[in-house]
Design a protein around this motif. Structure first.
Motif, PDB file in Angstrom:
ATOM      1  N   PRO A  37     106.281 -18.368  51.011  1.00 37.60           N
ATOM      2  CA  PRO A  37     106.121 -18.050  49.594  1.00 37.60           C
ATOM      3  C   PRO A  37     107.413 -17.941  48.794  1.00 37.60           C
ATOM      4  N   GLN A  38     108.528 -17.911  49.495  1.00 34.52           N
ATOM      5  CA  GLN A  38     109.737 -17.952  48.700  1.00 34.52           C
ATOM      6  C   GLN A  38     110.311 -19.341  48.858  1.00 34.52           C
ATOM      7  N   PRO A  40     112.312 -22.462  46.229  1.00 38.90           N
ATOM      8  CA  PRO A  40     112.636 -22.806  44.848  1.00 38.90           C
ATOM      9  C   PRO A  40     111.630 -23.740  44.225  1.00 38.90           C
ATOM     10  N   GLY A  44     107.035 -19.832  42.098  1.00 42.50           N
ATOM     11  CA  GLY A  44     106.491 -18.507  42.310  1.00 42.50           C
ATOM     12  C   GLY A  44     106.001 -18.378  43.728  1.00 42.50           C
ATOM     13  N   THR A  45     105.168 -17.385  43.954  1.00 36.38           N
ATOM     14  CA  THR A  45     104.863 -17.051  45.332  1.00 36.38           C
ATOM     15  C   THR A  45     103.660 -17.814  45.842  1.00 36.38           C
ATOM     16  N   GLU A  61      97.403 -27.053  52.739  1.00 41.49           N
ATOM     17  CA  GLU A  61      96.532 -26.015  52.212  1.00 41.49           C
ATOM     18  C   GLU A  61      97.359 -24.976  51.514  1.00 41.49           C
ATOM     19  N   PRO A  62      97.107 -24.724  50.258  1.00 43.90           N
ATOM     20  CA  PRO A  62      97.833 -23.650  49.599  1.00 43.90           C
ATOM     21  C   PRO A  62      97.217 -22.294  49.935  1.00 43.90           C
ATOM     22  N   MET A  64      97.158 -18.489  48.633  1.00 43.34           N
ATOM     23  CA  MET A  64      97.544 -17.712  47.476  1.00 43.34           C
ATOM     24  C   MET A  64      97.327 -16.245  47.754  1.00 43.34           C
ATOM     25  N   GLY A  65      97.431 -15.481  46.735  1.00 45.09           N
ATOM     26  CA  GLY A  65      97.166 -14.061  46.897  1.00 45.09           C
ATOM     27  C   GLY A  65      98.425 -13.237  46.930  1.00 45.09           C
ATOM     28  N   TYR A  66      99.572 -13.899  46.880  1.00 44.62           N
ATOM     29  CA  TYR A  66     100.803 -13.121  46.912  1.00 44.62           C
ATOM     30  C   TYR A  66     101.095 -12.485  45.573  1.00 44.62           C
ATOM     31  N   MET A  67     100.345 -12.844  44.571  1.00 47.46           N
ATOM     32  CA  MET A  67     100.514 -12.206  43.274  1.00 47.46           C
ATOM     33  C   MET A  67      99.176 -11.665  42.793  1.00 47.46           C
ATOM     34  N   HIS A  68      98.270 -11.404  43.713  1.00 47.93           N
ATOM     35  CA  HIS A  68      96.956 -10.936  43.308  1.00 47.93           C
ATOM     36  C   HIS A  68      97.047  -9.478  42.921  1.00 47.93           C
ATOM     37  N   VAL A 359      94.670 -25.899  40.947  1.00 47.76           N
ATOM     38  CA  VAL A 359      95.285 -25.915  42.277  1.00 47.76           C
ATOM     39  C   VAL A 359      94.239 -26.127  43.359  1.00 47.76           C
ATOM     40  N   ILE A 388      96.780 -18.289  38.787  1.00 48.84           N
ATOM     41  CA  ILE A 388      95.951 -18.561  39.963  1.00 48.84           C
ATOM     42  C   ILE A 388      95.466 -17.265  40.559  1.00 48.84           C
ATOM     43  N   ASP A 389      96.379 -16.361  40.750  1.00 51.14           N
ATOM     44  CA  ASP A 389      96.046 -15.173  41.524  1.00 51.14           C
ATOM     45  C   ASP A 389      95.427 -14.067  40.699  1.00 51.14           C
TER      46      ASP A 389
END
Lengths: 390, 252, 168
Positions: A37-38, A40, A44-45, A61-62, A64-68, A359, A388-389
């Motif tokens: 998730p980090q 450049p 974002g995450t 496969e993406p 997500m959820g790191y910014m939920h 996405v 997204i999140d």
């Protein structure tokens, strides 16, 4: 291009074939590459787990959820004005555009219509948010492809627009300016002239982008034909905004819906592109920025005086009912489905964000592309992690 | 104001395939026509509907007809655009909502209020959980909201992924947030929350524990400066009910 | 600096002071933004108006292994927390953390959410907190200046030994 002899062609094909045979003989297994998730390149995450065979992606496969942050639960314990504060952090680049569909849905449940000047102000700020957002996209996509200069131009020219937004609302990109029934304040003195000159600068920036990037061979080679989305697939996944218009779907909520913003008072056009590849998405957004500056100019020229706030009670209780309002946000179609039980707080708010659908097409889209193309495709789809999140 | 209550993706009086619609009349031919056609296709599947003339239509179907509904709206009614799919939990929250949130008052020693009765929204509903989805027809500019009853204890509905591929992620999110099982989904797994998260956050009986630890102090007019020692300056607690609030439109 | 000179205190104070000053004017910031504050951070780092390089802070590294400073800008969720911890541990000493924005300071507007970590200082030690939602780029620059003052006043001996940082 020099003429290639048949012999050279044969040698090239033979090399490819032997390469493939080597892969088969060695039985190279796919390598799993974890991007993020980090990183450049991931805006974002976002974390992408890509299973590779050499340089080609077999399956990506993406995750997500790191910014939920739990918006849908949080809105249930906040009053309507407090929800407004919270929701302009969903699409954190598009500033004002996040608040508008929510406010419009609440107004329509209450049966209130904002006065005309307030609608003008809303539309103007909406378009400025769009301009700020897409300027960042134009710079950002360039930096994903390796061109470092445009992003400095982008940040510099975004400052002009953000200055204008800040002069009215007080916040550069979390304006929290929309109120149920109107807007909070009126334009300060001299704002209209400053905005017109800011729009001139934005148009210059668009011309610079076109000069710097669009004609560049490298840019074209990296984006043309990459990440083609056919229109039917786009509709199935719910792709919206410039992504859909770049696939040829002629659909723009600003023109096709009647939600309480004054797009009908300006003369503008919807840009589409038949190709559906990354270049098309870039091109459509560039044209949309120019179009947005023209809309702002026209609306600033034709805005009339008047009240900016309708009569609303001090404590806002929205009557019972359900409403869904969607607007054409910079990222796509953003909508709020409000279920209200007549309380101070909503009962349920379903936030339909554009990037979530945009996405969701990536597992389908990223099959068979090369690793550098992953970055191009993600850059051209243009999502914001908060969108997204949620 | 009867005509400006609601809006769908585009609201317009554009000619529809069925019948010409009248702008301000109370009868909405376009949407009535949609309900009729869907009832023809689904038969008993359509349980209820609600139309706000000129604006939007809600149609509730049975869980058995849910998949057939997707096919009908996509192929016959031309709604090829997938908006979203999610769920509603109709149970009133045991901790109340809003500024007089029960959790805040109970922590300060007040008694819990009685729960209001469970009611459902447009197009009715019989069970605690309802799954709802939104599709739109881009050419003719209308949208439909479809609802289905999912169940009370172990909610489950068939999946839409075979018809709309984009429903995949939406169903995963709904499963994660509400615990609704989608029969036939290729792989239901967590999308937002970490893998070991326990519980379904958006259910009404899932508490927001931070509010138990430090309850919301209520609407404050003027916040005391930090370090202020006066005991009465802090309006924490529920002795100042929301009726006393003077400026709820300001950002709190 | 080897041979145990710094730890044992035999390095004269003016020299360590000089080293601290030069360290503070050459901070390499790791390019990492989480959420909305990342845009203000990007404006501070990348835009010519709020240029951060004039303070000696270089925003080039994309990898934590080459960075001195990390600016946690944005909401920290419980899912992201292990990644933050791991990335912090990958940074070589001496390393500094600026927590930017109210989400990173204390959870911010999402204080009651089920998935947000209430403040990044629950995971990693923070040197400077920059409040705001989002803080203006100038506020971040002030945070950087404060951090630079803090570094100049550091006791290099205790830092080298790994003791808690003492600021005189």
């Amino acid at each position: 291009m020099t003429a290639i002899s048949d012999r050279q062609k044969l040698a090239y094909v033979a090399a490819q074939a032997s390469d493939a045979r080597v892969n088969l003989e060695l039985e190279t297994e796919g390598m799993i590459l974890n991007i993020g998730p980090q990183h450049p390149a991931t805006h974002g995450t976002l974390r992408i787990v890509a299973k590779l065979d050499g340089e080609q992606v077999i399956h990506a496969e993406p995750m997500m959820g790191y910014m939920h942050r739990g918006y849908e639960k949080l809105t249930e314990v906040r009053t309507y004005p407090q929800v407004t504060t919270l929701i302009n952090r969903i699409d954190w680049v598009g500033s004002f555009a996040n608040e508008v569909p929510f406010i419009l849905a609440a107004e329509q449940l209450m049966g209130i219509e904002a006065p005309l000047r307030a609608q003008y102000i809303r539309t103007i700020l909406f378009e400025m948010g769009r301009i700020a957002n897409i300027i960042l996209f134009l710079g950002d996509m360039a930096v994903q492809l390796g061109a470092l200069t445009p992003i400095f131009y982008a940040f510099r020219d975004r400052e002009y627009v953000l200055n204008q937004i800040e002069a009215v609302t007080g916040g550069r990109f979390h304006p929290n300016f929309d109120r149920i029934g109107g807007v909070k304040d009126d334009f300060p003195k001299g704002w209209i002239e400053d905005s017109l000159s800011a729009m001139v600068k934005v148009r210059e920036f668009c011309d610079q982008m076109e000069d710097l990037l669009m004609g560049s061979e490298i840019f074209q080679a990296r984006t043309r034909g990459v990440g083609v989305i056919p229109p039917d697939v786009a509709q199935q996944f719910g792709l919206s905004g410039a992504n859909a218009r770049a696939s040829g779907i002629d659909w723009d909520l600003r023109r096709d819906s009647n939600v309480g913003l004054v797009y009908g008072d300006a003369d503008w056009k919807v840009w589409t592109h038949p190709d559906g590849d990354s270049f098309a998405r870039f091109w459509v957004r560039l044209q949309e920025t120019r179009e947005a500056t023209s809309i702002v100019d026209q609306l600033l020229g034709s805005i009339k005086g008047g009240p900016i706030m309708a009569k609303v009670p001090r404590i806002i209780k929205v009557p019972e009912g359900e409403a869904y309002v969607a607007t054409e946000n910079p990222l796509g179609e953003m909508g709020y489905y409000i279920v209200s039980k007549g309380d101070l707080t909503p009962f349920r708010v379903k936030i339909r964000t554009a990037s979530f659908n945009n996405v969701s097409i990536t597992p389908w889209l990223l099959r068979g592309v090369y690793v550098p193309d992953i970055v191009t495709i993600l850059g051209s789809l243009y999502f914001i992690l908060g969108d997204i999140d949620r | 104001m009867s005509s400006s209550e609601d809006t769908t993706i585009p609201v317009s009086e554009s000619p529809a395939a069925d019948a010409p619609s009248e702008p301000a009349a109370p009868v909405d031919d376009l949407r009535e026509g949609l309900v009729e056609r869907l009832t023809e296709l689904l038969g008993d599947g359509v349980v209820d509907h609600h139309i706000i003339p000129g604006k939007d239509v809600w149609i509730r179907v049975t869980a058995d007809a849910w998949q057939h509904t997707a096919e009908s709206v996509r192929y016959t009614l031309g709604c090829r655009y997938f908006g979203f799919l999610s769920a509603i939990d109709w149970m009133p929250s045991p901790w109340g909502r809003g500024m007089e949130a029960e959790v805040d008052t109970i922590v300060h020693g007040k008694e819990a209020k009685e729960l209001p009765a469970q009611t459902t929204g447009y197009a009715g509903g019989d069970t605690r959980f309802q799954v709802f989805a939104r599709v739109a027809n881009i050419k003719d500019h209308f949208g439909i909201t479809l609802k289905v009853d999912a169940g009370d204890e172990t909610p489950s509905v068939p999946t839409w992924t075979k018809v709309f591929a984009g429903a995949d992620w939406h169903e995963r999110e709904t499963w994660e947030m509400y615990g609704i099982d989608f029969v036939g989904h290729p792989f239901l797994r967590h999308i937002y929350l970490p893998g070991d998260f326990e519980g379904n956050p958006c259910r009404k009986d899932f508490p927001l524990l931070a509010r138990f630890v430090k309850p919301w102090p209520g609407i404050v007019d003027v916040e005391p400066l930090p370090g202020s020692d006066e005991p009465g300056s802090d309006t924490a607690g529920s002795d100042e009910p929301a009726a006393d609030a003077s400026a709820p439109e300001e950002t709190a | 600096m080897g041979l145990g000179l710094v730890e044992s205190g035999k390095m004269p104070k003016p020299l360590t002071k000089l080293l601290s000053i030069s360290r503070s004017y050459s901070m390499w910031v790791y390019q990492w933004g989480l959420a909305c504050c990342a845009l203000e951070m990007g404006a501070a780092f990348g835009s010519p108006r709020y240029d951060v390089m004039r303070l000696g802070v270089i925003p080039f590294p994309a990898s934590p292994r080459q960075a001195d400073l990390v600016v946690i800008s944005g909401t920290v969720t419980d899912k992201m927390a292990p990644a933050i911890r791991r990335l912090y541990e990958q940074m070589p000493d001496p390393k500094y953390v600026i927590s930017m924005g109210s989400c990173a300071n204390c959870g911010g507007p999402y204080w009651d959410s089920y998935s947000v970590t209430k403040g990044v200082d629950q995971i990693i030690p923070v040197d400077v907190y920059v409040p705001g939602c989002p803080p203006r780029p100038e506020a971040l620059l002030e945070g950087v200046v404060l951090l630079q003052q803090r570094i100049k006043d550091e006791d290099m001996q205790s830092r080298w030994r790994g003791e808690p940082i003492v600021v005189q």
